[in-house]
Motif scaffolding. Sequence first.
Motif, PDB file in Angstrom:
ATOM      1  N   GLU A   1       0.818  -1.214   0.000  1.00  0.00           N
ATOM      2  CA  GLU A   1       0.000   0.000   0.000  1.00  0.00           C
ATOM      3  C   GLU A   1       0.852   1.264   0.000  1.00  0.00           C
ATOM      4  O   GLU A   1       0.443   2.290  -0.530  1.00  0.00           O
ATOM      5  N   ALA A   2       2.021   1.195   0.618  1.00  0.00           N
ATOM      6  CA  ALA A   2       2.944   2.342   0.673  1.00  0.00           C
ATOM      7  C   ALA A   2       4.351   1.798   0.877  1.00  0.00           C
ATOM      8  O   ALA A   2       4.525   0.692   1.398  1.00  0.00           O
ATOM      9  N   ALA A   3       5.332   2.570   0.468  1.00  0.00           N
ATOM     10  CA  ALA A   3       6.725   2.145   0.604  1.00  0.00           C
ATOM     11  C   ALA A   3       7.174   2.268   2.058  1.00  0.00           C
ATOM     12  O   ALA A   3       6.882   3.261   2.728  1.00  0.00           O
TER      13      ALA A   3
ATOM     14  N   GLU B   1      13.996   3.782   8.446  1.00  0.00           N
ATOM     15  CA  GLU B   1      13.728   4.569   9.652  1.00  0.00           C
ATOM     16  C   GLU B   1      12.299   4.414  10.180  1.00  0.00           C
ATOM     17  O   GLU B   1      11.968   4.932  11.251  1.00  0.00           O
ATOM     18  N   ASP B   2      11.453   3.692   9.483  1.00  0.00           N
ATOM     19  CA  ASP B   2      10.068   3.516   9.922  1.00  0.00           C
ATOM     20  C   ASP B   2       9.991   2.666  11.187  1.00  0.00           C
ATOM     21  O   ASP B   2      10.771   1.732  11.383  1.00  0.00           O
TER      22      ASP B   2
ATOM     23  N   VAL C   1       0.869  -4.508   8.190  1.00  0.00           N
ATOM     24  CA  VAL C   1       2.098  -3.888   8.689  1.00  0.00           C
ATOM     25  C   VAL C   1       1.915  -2.391   8.517  1.00  0.00           C
ATOM     26  O   VAL C   1       1.654  -1.913   7.404  1.00  0.00           O
ATOM     27  N   THR C   2       2.043  -1.678   9.637  1.00  0.00           N
ATOM     28  CA  THR C   2       1.829  -0.234   9.625  1.00  0.00           C
ATOM     29  C   THR C   2       3.052   0.500  10.156  1.00  0.00           C
ATOM     30  O   THR C   2       3.857  -0.049  10.901  1.00  0.00           O
ATOM     31  N   SER C   3       3.126   1.758   9.756  1.00  0.00           N
ATOM     32  CA  SER C   3       4.101   2.704  10.305  1.00  0.00           C
ATOM     33  C   SER C   3       3.278   3.893  10.770  1.00  0.00           C
ATOM     34  O   SER C   3       2.784   4.670   9.940  1.00  0.00           O
TER      35      SER C   3
ATOM     36  N   LEU D   1      -0.714   2.468   6.494  1.00  0.00           N
ATOM     37  CA  LEU D   1      -0.684   1.057   6.143  1.00  0.00           C
ATOM     38  C   LEU D   1       0.361   0.853   5.055  1.00  0.00           C
ATOM     39  O   LEU D   1       0.293   1.463   3.992  1.00  0.00           O
ATOM     40  N   LEU D   2       1.354  -0.002   5.342  1.00  0.00           N
ATOM     41  CA  LEU D   2       2.385  -0.297   4.353  1.00  0.00           C
ATOM     42  C   LEU D   2       2.033  -1.526   3.528  1.00  0.00           C
ATOM     43  O   LEU D   2       2.247  -1.542   2.314  1.00  0.00           O
ATOM     44  N   ALA D   3       1.513  -2.553   4.184  1.00  0.00           N
ATOM     45  CA  ALA D   3       1.198  -3.786   3.472  1.00  0.00           C
ATOM     46  C   ALA D   3       0.120  -4.554   4.211  1.00  0.00           C
ATOM     47  O   ALA D   3       0.010  -4.479   5.435  1.00  0.00           O
TER      48      ALA D   3
END
Length: 131
Positions: A66-68, A72-73, A95-97, A101-103
Amino acid sequence: MSDASTTTEMLIEVMPRDLNSAGLIDTAAYLRWVQAVVIRHWERFASKAAQDSTLWSAVKHVVSHEAAGRHEDHLVAHTRIKKLKGVRALFITTVTSGEKLLAEIESTWVCLDSSTKLPKALDPEVVRNFL
């Protein structure tokens, strides 16, 4: 996101080996994290006897980026069981930062008897603990 009582959370430290040549989190890293958080989820809800008699084997992962993600995240993985039937379980892991939402990873796992290594259905009491 699911109810916290049926979701397992895992903090993730991004390591240099988790990055691809562009400096972004590699898909293989997401798969390692899914493996770790799903097993943590199993260990959280299953009795010692169930853990001793059962193994899990991932048979399919579908990763939706969903996002790169970057080194450093500060990442958190959350997993829950979406469906559990017979010998198969469908886990949904995000998986979030922060709020991003990253994935999202849908993974199918098969339950195996730890002695025979053959597929086996989970005991109904174990299933109730998960749902």
